[in-house]
Design an enzyme around this catalytic site. Structure first.
Site, short mmCIF file in Angstrom:
data_model
loop_
_atom_site.label_atom_id
_atom_site.label_comp_id
_atom_site.label_asym_id
_atom_site.label_seq_id
_atom_site.Cartn_x
_atom_site.Cartn_y
_atom_site.Cartn_z
N SER A 157 -0.18 -12.60 10.56
CA SER A 157 -1.59 -13.00 10.54
C SER A 157 -1.70 -14.52 10.52
CB SER A 157 -2.26 -12.42 9.30
OG SER A 157 -2.29 -11.01 9.35
N GLU A 362 1.26 -5.06 3.80
CA GLU A 362 1.71 -5.35 2.43
C GLU A 362 2.54 -4.21 1.86
OE1 GLU A 362 1.19 -8.22 2.43
OE2 GLU A 362 -0.80 -8.98 1.92
N ASN A 365 1.64 2.71 2.60
CA ASN A 365 1.34 3.51 1.42
C ASN A 365 2.45 4.52 1.11
OD1 ASN A 365 -0.93 2.03 1.15
ND2 ASN A 365 -2.38 3.70 1.42
#
Length: 381
Positions: A157, A362, A365
Site C-alpha cells: 500500500s 495484516e 483471518n
C-alpha cells in the site's frame, strides 16, 4: 476494564469523526472512481495529530494509546475505509521506527512522518511469501557500510508514492532468525515499482510491487540488530491488526447508518421498510454484532497498551472478529438496500468492496485462528 470512554477519548473520537464527515466522506466515491490518492487531505489530518498517533511526542507524535488509535481509525473509516486504512499503515510503519530505531533514526525521519510530509509503507509480503512470511526471500548482503538488496515485495500500500519503506529482508539463514529490518528511501538507486494493481476495492490508495535490484541501502538504516526483523515485523502487526479491525467497524457503521436512513424512506407493500418486524430484527442483529466487536476491540487495544502477555492473541482475536463482522454487516446493508445497494451512487457497494480485503491483510483471518489456537494449546501443556 474500561466500559466507557473518558471525556478526552470522546473528544479525540469526535474530532476524527468531524474531520471525516467534512474532508473525506463527501469525496470518497469520487476518489474511488478516479483512483485518487488524497495525500493533501491526509496531511490535513496529520495537522490534527493523526500522522503519528502513538508516536512519542519528542519527535512530534501525539503519544496517544492504542485504544485512542482504535477510536480514531473507526471514526475516519466512517468517511472512507480506504483512506483510514492507509493512515493506519503509515502509523504502523512509523511506530516501528519510533519503537526500534536509534535516536538518530527517530530524529531523522519521524518529525516529517508525523506531519505526513513523508509517507511510510510496510513491506513484508512477497509474491511467494504471504501467510508464510518466514519464507521471505528478499536478500540483503552486507557490503561495507551498505547492504545490497535484491528481491520483490508484493501488495504494498502506498508503493510508488510513499517516501519510506520499512522492509523485512533476509540477512542470514532461513527461518525467522535470519530476518532484519531496513528503512529504504524511495529514491534509492535500484528501487522501482510495479504497475498499480487493479483491485476489487481500496482504489483510493495505490498498491504496487516494490522491486529491489542491487539497491544499496546504508547499514545505518537498519532498525535494531541483525536477526530481529521478524520480531519487529510481528510487533508492528499487533497494532496494525487493531487498526484494520477499527477500520472495518467504521466502514460497517457507516453502511448501517445509511441503511437506517434508507429504510425510513423506502416504501414496499404500503409500508416503510423500517415498519417490517423482520427487517427491524435484522438491523438489531447488525448493530449488536458491531457493538460486540467494538467492545472486544477496546479490550484488545487496552491489553496491548498494558503489554499484557495475552496481547498478541487478543489482537488476533479482535482482528478476526471485527473484520468478519464488519464485512457481514456491510453485505447485509447492501441486501437491505435491494437493487439500489448494488449501485455506486448509494455508497454501499464501495464499502463492501473496501472491507473485503480486511479479512486478508495484516494476516489472513485463517492465520489469526492459527495464532489463537497455538496460544491456547501452549497454555494447556
Amino acid at each position: 476494564m474500561q466500559f466507557a470512554l473518558t471525556e478526552d477519548q470522546i473528544a479525540v473520537r469526535d474530532m476524527a469523526r468531524d474531520f471525516a464527515a467534512e474532508k473525506i466522506a463527501p469525496f470518497a466515491l469520487k476518489w474511488d472512481e478516479e483512483k485518487h490518492f488524497p495525500v493533501a487531505t491526509m496531511r490535513e489530518a496529520a495537522a490534527l495529530g493523526i500522522g503519528g498517533i502513538y508516536i512519542r511526542d519528542d519527535v512530534g507524535g501525539s503519544a496517544l494509546s492504542r485504544l485512542d488509535a482504535a477510536l480514531i481509525f473507526e471514526a475516519l473509516a466512517q468517511g472512507c475505509p480506504t483512506v483510514s486504512s492507509f493512515i493506519s499503515i503509515h502509523n504502523m510503519a512509523s511506530w516501528m521506527i519510533d519503537a526500534y530505531g536509534s535516536d538518530e533514526q527517530r530524529l531523522k525521519w519521524l518529525p516529517k512522518l508525523c506531519t505526513m510530509e513523508l509517507l511510510a509503507s510496510y513491506c513484508l509480503t512477497e509474491p511467494a511469501a504471504g501467510s508464510d512470511a518466514v519464507a521471505l526471500r528478499t536478500r540483503a548482503t552486507r557490503d561495507g557500510d551498505h547492504y545490497v538488496v535484491d528481491g520483490q515485495k508484493q501488495f504494498i500500500s502506498g508503493a510508488g508514492v510513499s517516501d519510506l519503506y520499512v522492509v523485512m529482508v533476509r540477512t542470514g539463514d532461513d527461518g525467522p532468525g535470519g530476518i532484519s529490518t531496513l528503512v529504504v528511501e524511495r529514491d534509492t538507486p535500484g528501487v522501482s515499482f510495479g504497475a498499480n494493481e487493479r483491485k476489487m476495492g481500496w482504489n483510493a490508495q495505490p498498491t504496487r510491487a516494490v522491486i529491489f535490484e542491487r539497491a544499496r541501502v546504508p547499514v545505518a538504516n537498519r532498525l535494531g540488530d541483525e536477526g530481529v526483523g521478524f520480531k519487529i515485523a510481528m510487533a508492528g502487526l499487533n497494532g496494525g491488526r487493531l487498526n484494520i479491525a477499527a477500520c472495518s467497524l467504521g466502514g460497517a457503521q457507516s453502511a448501517l447508518d445509511k441503511t437506517l436512513v434508507y429504510m425510513k424512506e423506502r416504501m414496499a407493500f404500503g409500508k416503510r421498510l423500517d415498519e417490517f418486524q423482520a427487517l427491524q430484527f435484522k438491523v438489531a442483529d447488525m448493530a449488536t454484532e458491531l457493538e460486540a466487536a467494538r467492545t472486544f476491540l477496546w479490550r484488545a487495544a487496552s491489553a496491548l497498551d498494558q503489554e499484557d502477555t495475552d496481547a498478541t492473541m487478543l489482537c488476533a482475536m479482535a482482528k478476526r472478529l471485527a473484520t468478519d463482522v464488519g464485512f457481514e454487516v456491510a453485505n447485509q446493508a447492501l441486501q437491505l438496500h435491494g437493487g439500489y445497494g448494488y449501485l455506486s451512487a448509494y455508497g454501499i457497494e464501495k464499502i463492501v468492496r473496501d472491507l473485503r480485503v480486511h479479512q486478508i491483510l495484516e494476516g489472513t483471518n485463517e492465520i489469526m485462528r492459527v495464532i489463537v489456537s497455538r496460544k491456547l494449546i501452549e497454555g494447556t501443556r
